[in-house]
Design a protein around this motif. Sequence first.
Motif, mmCIF file in Angstrom:
data_model
loop_
_atom_site.group_PDB
_atom_site.id
_atom_site.type_symbol
_atom_site.label_atom_id
_atom_site.label_comp_id
_atom_site.label_asym_id
_atom_site.label_seq_id
_atom_site.Cartn_x
_atom_site.Cartn_y
_atom_site.Cartn_z
ATOM 1 N N ARG A 111 0.834 -1.202 0.000
ATOM 2 C CA ARG A 111 0.000 0.000 0.000
ATOM 3 C C ARG A 111 0.876 1.263 0.000
ATOM 4 O O ARG A 111 0.555 2.262 -0.649
ATOM 5 C CB ARG A 111 -0.927 -0.001 1.211
ATOM 6 C CG ARG A 111 -1.927 1.155 1.223
ATOM 7 C CD ARG A 111 -2.790 1.074 2.475
ATOM 8 N NE ARG A 111 -3.617 -0.109 2.467
ATOM 9 C CZ ARG A 111 -4.817 -0.182 1.891
ATOM 10 N NH1 ARG A 111 -5.322 0.890 1.287
ATOM 11 N NH2 ARG A 111 -5.516 -1.294 1.935
ATOM 12 N N ASP A 112 2.001 1.219 0.728
ATOM 13 C CA ASP A 112 2.927 2.356 0.731
ATOM 14 C C ASP A 112 3.453 2.632 -0.673
ATOM 15 O O ASP A 112 3.550 3.795 -1.099
ATOM 16 C CB ASP A 112 4.106 2.089 1.664
ATOM 17 C CG ASP A 112 3.707 2.017 3.133
ATOM 18 O OD1 ASP A 112 2.633 2.548 3.486
ATOM 19 O OD2 ASP A 112 4.478 1.428 3.919
ATOM 20 N N LEU A 113 3.809 1.563 -1.389
ATOM 21 C CA LEU A 113 4.328 1.740 -2.750
ATOM 22 C C LEU A 113 3.278 2.381 -3.651
ATOM 23 O O LEU A 113 3.591 3.256 -4.473
ATOM 24 C CB LEU A 113 4.765 0.394 -3.330
ATOM 25 C CG LEU A 113 5.271 0.415 -4.787
ATOM 26 C CD1 LEU A 113 6.408 1.400 -4.972
ATOM 27 C CD2 LEU A 113 5.681 -0.980 -5.227
ATOM 28 N N ILE A 114 2.040 1.983 -3.492
ATOM 29 C CA ILE A 114 0.971 2.558 -4.305
ATOM 30 C C ILE A 114 0.815 4.049 -4.011
ATOM 31 O O ILE A 114 0.629 4.869 -4.924
ATOM 32 C CB ILE A 114 -0.346 1.795 -4.058
ATOM 33 C CG1 ILE A 114 -0.218 0.363 -4.601
ATOM 34 C CG2 ILE A 114 -1.525 2.518 -4.704
ATOM 35 C CD1 ILE A 114 -1.348 -0.554 -4.214
ATOM 36 N N TRP A 115 0.916 4.441 -2.733
ATOM 37 C CA TRP A 115 0.821 5.858 -2.383
ATOM 38 C C TRP A 115 2.005 6.648 -2.941
ATOM 39 O O TRP A 115 1.851 7.786 -3.400
ATOM 40 C CB TRP A 115 0.736 6.026 -0.866
ATOM 41 C CG TRP A 115 -0.654 5.907 -0.345
ATOM 42 C CD1 TRP A 115 -1.187 4.890 0.395
ATOM 43 C CD2 TRP A 115 -1.718 6.846 -0.546
ATOM 44 N NE1 TRP A 115 -2.511 5.127 0.668
ATOM 45 C CE2 TRP A 115 -2.866 6.324 0.105
ATOM 46 C CE3 TRP A 115 -1.821 8.058 -1.204
ATOM 47 C CZ2 TRP A 115 -4.094 6.983 0.111
ATOM 48 C CZ3 TRP A 115 -3.037 8.731 -1.207
ATOM 49 C CH2 TRP A 115 -4.161 8.189 -0.551
#
Length: 320
Positions: free
Chosen positions: A274-278
């Motif tokens: 999820r961090d990578l997507i943000w």
Amino acid sequence: MLAAILREFGKPLTLEEMEVPHGVMKVGATGLCHGDLHIIMGEWSWDLGIKPPLILGHEIALEGEDGTSLLLYNARGCGKCKVCSKGFPQFCERGRVLGVHEHGGFAEYVQIPSGYPLVPVKGEAFEVAPLADAGVTAYNSVKGIGEGDSVAVLGTGAVSMFAVQMLSIKGAEVTVVGRNERKLSKMLELGASEVVKAKGEYSTALGEAYPRRKFDYVIDYVGSDSSLRDAPWLLSRMGELRLVGEFGGELNVSGQLLVLRGIRVRGVLYGTLRDLIWVKRLFERGSLRPISVPYTLSEINEAISDLMEGRVVGRAVIVP
């Protein structure tokens, strides 16, 4: 295919032609980070079970279509343990990382086993590759920090350059400590409120520059004895020390200091999918600027030397 191979710890990588394995994907670019240097020097071989010969490179952007690259989320857990069920495969006891446990991205092609998600991003691979590791780690390292918080950033590498941009977006007051004037100038350009040049120990230099100031957060992107020594004493009451860098430092802190001031200590390792997507969204909005310094695959040992000597301002990125 051409690949840079670690055959012996402490030696330069060897450039070799290999047969192209079945089911590979084209590497667009791969970032070179200090973790790669630790592996090359054999410092993490026992902890991580690293066995040469091995193609390193874990910060990977693959070639996509129509101006799109694919960022590799490079942490595959067992999928069954407590940390995996919570979405933190980077802490799995049986975790795997390409470029650490299996062949990575310092080659023209790489095999991507099942269980490694790919995140499409609009951008050239050499520009966006640092988002896959440095960007994710930076995002994780600044979570929960908000407007008006005072933050001391120790170190001026690629991860901290992303972090300063993110902290600036959040409205935090950021003081950066480093030893390289060119990198400190870049930090001001990226949104730091002020910088402090350290001739010796990072935390000591900051304390001497501002003897009465305390910080809500101290984020150590170095992780050496010279950065950790006085770091807890720089924190305000209920402040938090976050450790990101892994340069072998030891943290010695008084238990009474922790209790009476309510100080917290947190380790930061990579981040979640999820961090990578943000991070990808921040980049595509134009809010995040990678500082990529390109090298060809044949120049990889030059890039390693430049990184070791502190000559890289940003992220060295290997383009096959």
